[in-house]
Design an enzyme around this catalytic site. Sequence first.
Site, PDB file in Angstrom:
ATOM      1  N   SER A  31     -35.414 -34.763  32.017  1.00  0.00           N
ATOM      2  CA  SER A  31     -34.995 -34.075  33.237  1.00  0.00           C
ATOM      3  C   SER A  31     -33.950 -34.854  34.037  1.00  0.00           C
ATOM      4  O   SER A  31     -33.371 -34.315  34.970  1.00  0.00           O
ATOM      5  CB  SER A  31     -36.212 -33.794  34.107  1.00  0.00           C
ATOM      6  OG  SER A  31     -36.902 -35.005  34.354  1.00  0.00           O
ATOM      7  N   HIS A  60     -40.904 -46.981  28.183  1.00  0.00           N
ATOM      8  CA  HIS A  60     -42.027 -46.766  29.100  1.00  0.00           C
ATOM      9  C   HIS A  60     -43.377 -47.093  28.470  1.00  0.00           C
ATOM     10  O   HIS A  60     -44.415 -46.671  28.974  1.00  0.00           O
ATOM     11  CB  HIS A  60     -42.019 -45.317  29.613  1.00  0.00           C
ATOM     12  CG  HIS A  60     -40.873 -45.037  30.550  1.00  0.00           C
ATOM     13  ND1 HIS A  60     -40.443 -43.771  30.864  1.00  0.00           N
ATOM     14  CD2 HIS A  60     -40.071 -45.881  31.245  1.00  0.00           C
ATOM     15  CE1 HIS A  60     -39.427 -43.829  31.703  1.00  0.00           C
ATOM     16  NE2 HIS A  60     -39.171 -45.104  31.947  1.00  0.00           N
ATOM     17  N   TYR A  73     -56.065 -42.067  29.938  1.00  0.00           N
ATOM     18  CA  TYR A  73     -55.292 -42.488  28.762  1.00  0.00           C
ATOM     19  C   TYR A  73     -56.109 -42.366  27.472  1.00  0.00           C
ATOM     20  O   TYR A  73     -55.537 -42.156  26.398  1.00  0.00           O
ATOM     21  CB  TYR A  73     -54.721 -43.903  28.960  1.00  0.00           C
ATOM     22  CG  TYR A  73     -53.569 -43.874  29.942  1.00  0.00           C
ATOM     23  CD1 TYR A  73     -52.325 -43.395  29.558  1.00  0.00           C
ATOM     24  CD2 TYR A  73     -53.749 -44.247  31.271  1.00  0.00           C
ATOM     25  CE1 TYR A  73     -51.280 -43.298  30.466  1.00  0.00           C
ATOM     26  CE2 TYR A  73     -52.720 -44.161  32.185  1.00  0.00           C
ATOM     27  CZ  TYR A  73     -51.478 -43.688  31.781  1.00  0.00           C
ATOM     28  OH  TYR A  73     -50.448 -43.581  32.674  1.00  0.00           O
ATOM     29  N   ARG A 107     -55.545 -38.943  26.466  1.00  0.00           N
ATOM     30  CA  ARG A 107     -54.201 -38.812  25.873  1.00  0.00           C
ATOM     31  C   ARG A 107     -54.209 -39.370  24.440  1.00  0.00           C
ATOM     32  O   ARG A 107     -53.587 -38.831  23.548  1.00  0.00           O
ATOM     33  CB  ARG A 107     -53.150 -39.567  26.688  1.00  0.00           C
ATOM     34  CG  ARG A 107     -53.037 -39.214  28.161  1.00  0.00           C
ATOM     35  CD  ARG A 107     -52.217 -37.960  28.387  1.00  0.00           C
ATOM     36  NE  ARG A 107     -52.986 -36.754  28.102  1.00  0.00           N
ATOM     37  CZ  ARG A 107     -54.010 -36.296  28.850  1.00  0.00           C
ATOM     38  NH1 ARG A 107     -54.394 -36.933  29.944  1.00  0.00           N
ATOM     39  NH2 ARG A 107     -54.656 -35.214  28.516  1.00  0.00           N
ATOM     40  N   ALA A 154     -35.044 -28.524  21.632  1.00  0.00           N
ATOM     41  CA  ALA A 154     -34.662 -29.620  20.733  1.00  0.00           C
ATOM     42  C   ALA A 154     -34.954 -29.301  19.272  1.00  0.00           C
ATOM     43  O   ALA A 154     -34.117 -29.536  18.401  1.00  0.00           O
ATOM     44  CB  ALA A 154     -35.394 -30.895  21.149  1.00  0.00           C
ATOM     45  N   GLN A 158     -38.348 -42.522  26.170  1.00  0.00           N
ATOM     46  CA  GLN A 158     -39.184 -42.683  27.363  1.00  0.00           C
ATOM     47  C   GLN A 158     -40.615 -42.258  27.055  1.00  0.00           C
ATOM     48  O   GLN A 158     -41.498 -42.390  27.883  1.00  0.00           O
ATOM     49  CB  GLN A 158     -38.643 -41.811  28.502  1.00  0.00           C
ATOM     50  CG  GLN A 158     -37.245 -42.172  28.936  1.00  0.00           C
ATOM     51  CD  GLN A 158     -36.673 -41.108  29.856  1.00  0.00           C
ATOM     52  OE1 GLN A 158     -36.942 -41.078  31.045  1.00  0.00           O
ATOM     53  NE2 GLN A 158     -35.877 -40.207  29.305  1.00  0.00           N
ATOM     54  N   ASN A 159     -40.799 -41.726  25.850  1.00  0.00           N
ATOM     55  CA  ASN A 159     -42.113 -41.180  25.515  1.00  0.00           C
ATOM     56  C   ASN A 159     -43.060 -42.275  25.049  1.00  0.00           C
ATOM     57  O   ASN A 159     -42.656 -43.213  24.370  1.00  0.00           O
ATOM     58  CB  ASN A 159     -41.974 -40.114  24.433  1.00  0.00           C
ATOM     59  CG  ASN A 159     -41.097 -38.966  24.895  1.00  0.00           C
ATOM     60  OD1 ASN A 159     -40.856 -38.825  26.091  1.00  0.00           O
ATOM     61  ND2 ASN A 159     -40.608 -38.176  23.969  1.00  0.00           N
TER      62      ASN A 159
HETATM   63  P1  OAD Z   1     -39.737 -34.461  32.301  1.00  0.00           P
HETATM   64  O1  OAD Z   1     -41.040 -33.762  32.222  1.00  0.00           O
HETATM   65  O2  OAD Z   1     -39.252 -34.919  33.635  1.00  0.00           O
HETATM   66  O3  OAD Z   1     -38.613 -33.516  31.734  1.00  0.00           O
HETATM   67  C1  OAD Z   1     -38.768 -32.871  30.517  1.00  0.00           C
HETATM   68  C2  OAD Z   1     -37.457 -32.228  30.167  1.00  0.00           C
HETATM   69  O4  OAD Z   1     -37.596 -31.682  28.876  1.00  0.00           O
HETATM   70  C3  OAD Z   1     -37.045 -31.112  31.113  1.00  0.00           C
HETATM   71  O5  OAD Z   1     -35.712 -31.307  31.509  1.00  0.00           O
HETATM   72  C4  OAD Z   1     -37.171 -29.849  30.250  1.00  0.00           C
HETATM   73  O6  OAD Z   1     -36.140 -28.915  30.517  1.00  0.00           O
HETATM   74  C5  OAD Z   1     -36.968 -30.434  28.869  1.00  0.00           C
HETATM   75  N1  OAD Z   1     -37.579 -29.632  27.808  1.00  0.00           N
HETATM   76  C6  OAD Z   1     -38.681 -28.845  27.838  1.00  0.00           C
HETATM   77  N2  OAD Z   1     -38.910 -28.286  26.646  1.00  0.00           N
HETATM   78  C7  OAD Z   1     -37.955 -28.755  25.816  1.00  0.00           C
HETATM   79  C8  OAD Z   1     -37.643 -28.573  24.439  1.00  0.00           C
HETATM   80  N3  OAD Z   1     -38.369 -27.772  23.657  1.00  0.00           N
HETATM   81  N4  OAD Z   1     -36.563 -29.218  23.937  1.00  0.00           N
HETATM   82  C9  OAD Z   1     -35.808 -30.021  24.700  1.00  0.00           C
HETATM   83  N5  OAD Z   1     -36.051 -30.233  26.001  1.00  0.00           N
HETATM   84  C10 OAD Z   1     -37.104 -29.619  26.551  1.00  0.00           C
HETATM   85  O7  OAD Z   1     -39.771 -35.650  31.266  1.00  0.00           O
HETATM   86  P2  OAD Z   1     -38.893 -36.967  31.185  1.00  0.00           P
HETATM   87  O8  OAD Z   1     -37.494 -36.708  31.594  1.00  0.00           O
HETATM   88  O9  OAD Z   1     -39.138 -37.558  29.856  1.00  0.00           O
HETATM   89  O10 OAD Z   1     -42.305 -41.967  32.989  1.00  0.00           O
HETATM   90  O11 OAD Z   1     -39.581 -37.864  32.266  1.00  0.00           O
HETATM   91  C11 OAD Z   1     -39.141 -39.153  32.432  1.00  0.00           C
HETATM   92  C12 OAD Z   1     -40.275 -40.046  32.811  1.00  0.00           C
HETATM   93  O12 OAD Z   1     -40.976 -39.527  33.929  1.00  0.00           O
HETATM   94  C13 OAD Z   1     -41.371 -40.155  31.769  1.00  0.00           C
HETATM   95  O13 OAD Z   1     -41.075 -41.078  30.754  1.00  0.00           O
HETATM   96  C14 OAD Z   1     -42.526 -40.608  32.567  1.00  0.00           C
HETATM   97  C15 OAD Z   1     -42.377 -39.634  33.700  1.00  0.00           C
HETATM   98  O14 OAD Z   1     -43.008 -39.937  34.829  1.00  0.00           O
HETATM   99  C16 OAD Z   1     -43.291 -42.860  32.949  1.00  0.00           C
HETATM  100  O15 OAD Z   1     -44.390 -42.603  32.512  1.00  0.00           O
HETATM  101  C17 OAD Z   1     -42.905 -44.194  33.489  1.00  0.00           C
END
Ligand code: OAD
Length: 242
Positions: free
Chosen positions: A184, A111, A58, A61, A231, A93-94
Site C-alpha cells: 500500500s 519485517h 502469532y 498465524r 499479482a 515485508q511479509n
Molecule cells: P497492506 O495491507 O498495507 O497493503 C496491501 C496492498 O496489497 C494494498 O495496496 C492492496 O491494494 C494490495 N493487494 C491486495 N490484493 C492484491 C493482489 N491480489 N495482488 C497484488 N496486490 C494486492 O500491506 P503492506 O503494504 O505489505 O508491517 O503493509 C506494509 C507493512 O504494514 C507490513 O509489512 C506490516 C504492516 O503493518 C509490519 O508488520 C512491521
Amino acid sequence: MRIAKGTKVFVLTGAGVSAESGVRTFRDSNGLWEEHRVEDVASPEGWAADPVLVWRFYSERRRQAKTVSPNPAHVALARLEEHLGDDFFLCTQNVDGLHEAAGSKRLVHMHGELAKSRCENPACDLEPFVDEGLYFGLEQIPRCQRCGARLRPHIVWFGEMPFELHAIKRKVQACDLFLCVGSSGVVYPAAGLVGEVRYRQQNGEKCRSVYVGPESPDNARAFDEVVSGKAGEVMPGLLELV
Ligand code: OAD
C-alpha cells in the site's frame, strides 16, 4: 516487459503478493488485523502489556501459515531469480515463507519471519531460530535457554527498526529495475525505497520503477508505471525473460 540477463532487478513485495494465497492483507479490515488492533499485537507496548495475547496471536498465524501455499506471483518471482541469479534481489515485508516455498533464495525479510523466534534480551547472543512452537497460555511463554529471558516472535513491530536496511538500500542504489508488488505504500521506510530510484533518475542514472497491484498505492506518484491487476494474474505474463 523484457528482462535481459544482466539486468539488475530489485523486487519489493508486500502483503498483496500473498493475498491470492489466502493470507489477509493488513489494511483491508478497518485497521484490524485478524480481529485485533494492530498496536495490541504488533508493538513493543502490546508485548509489554499482554505477552500471552501476542504469543497467542502469532501462534495462530503460525498455524494458519501451514495451510497456505505460493501463488503464481511467487512462482514468477522465483523464475525471474533463476534467470538473473545474483542480479536479482528480493526484499519482502511479509513474514510468511511463501517466497521461499516458491523457490526464492536471494531474499531478505525486512519485517522478520513468522517461523522464527528470538530472545527478547538485546544483550543475549542467541541467534533468531526456526521455531514451530505454538504458545497459547501464560505458563507456555517460552524462555531463552541461554539467559532465561522470554522468547518473542522474530517480527519487526511498530516502532522497531526493520532488518538489513543498509543492504537493502545498497541494492536499490544499484538496480536497473525496481519492481514493487502488492504494497500500500503507507509504511516507511519500505514505502520510501522507490524515492531512491527517483533520486537516481534526477541525477541522470537510468533506472525504472514499476508497481503491480489492483489499487494505486499511496506512493504511486513516485513510480514510473503502475500496472493494475492482481499479482497472481499479472506477474506470470508481465516479465519476458530474454
Ligand atoms: P497492506 O495491507 O498495507 O497493503 C496491501 C496492498 O496489497 C494494498 O495496496 C492492496 O491494494 C494490495 N493487494 C491486495 N490484493 C492484491 C493482489 N491480489 N495482488 C497484488 N496486490 C494486492 O500491506 P503492506 O503494504 O505489505 O508491517 O503493509 C506494509 C507493512 O504494514 C507490513 O509489512 C506490516 C504492516 O503493518 C509490519 O508488520 C512491521
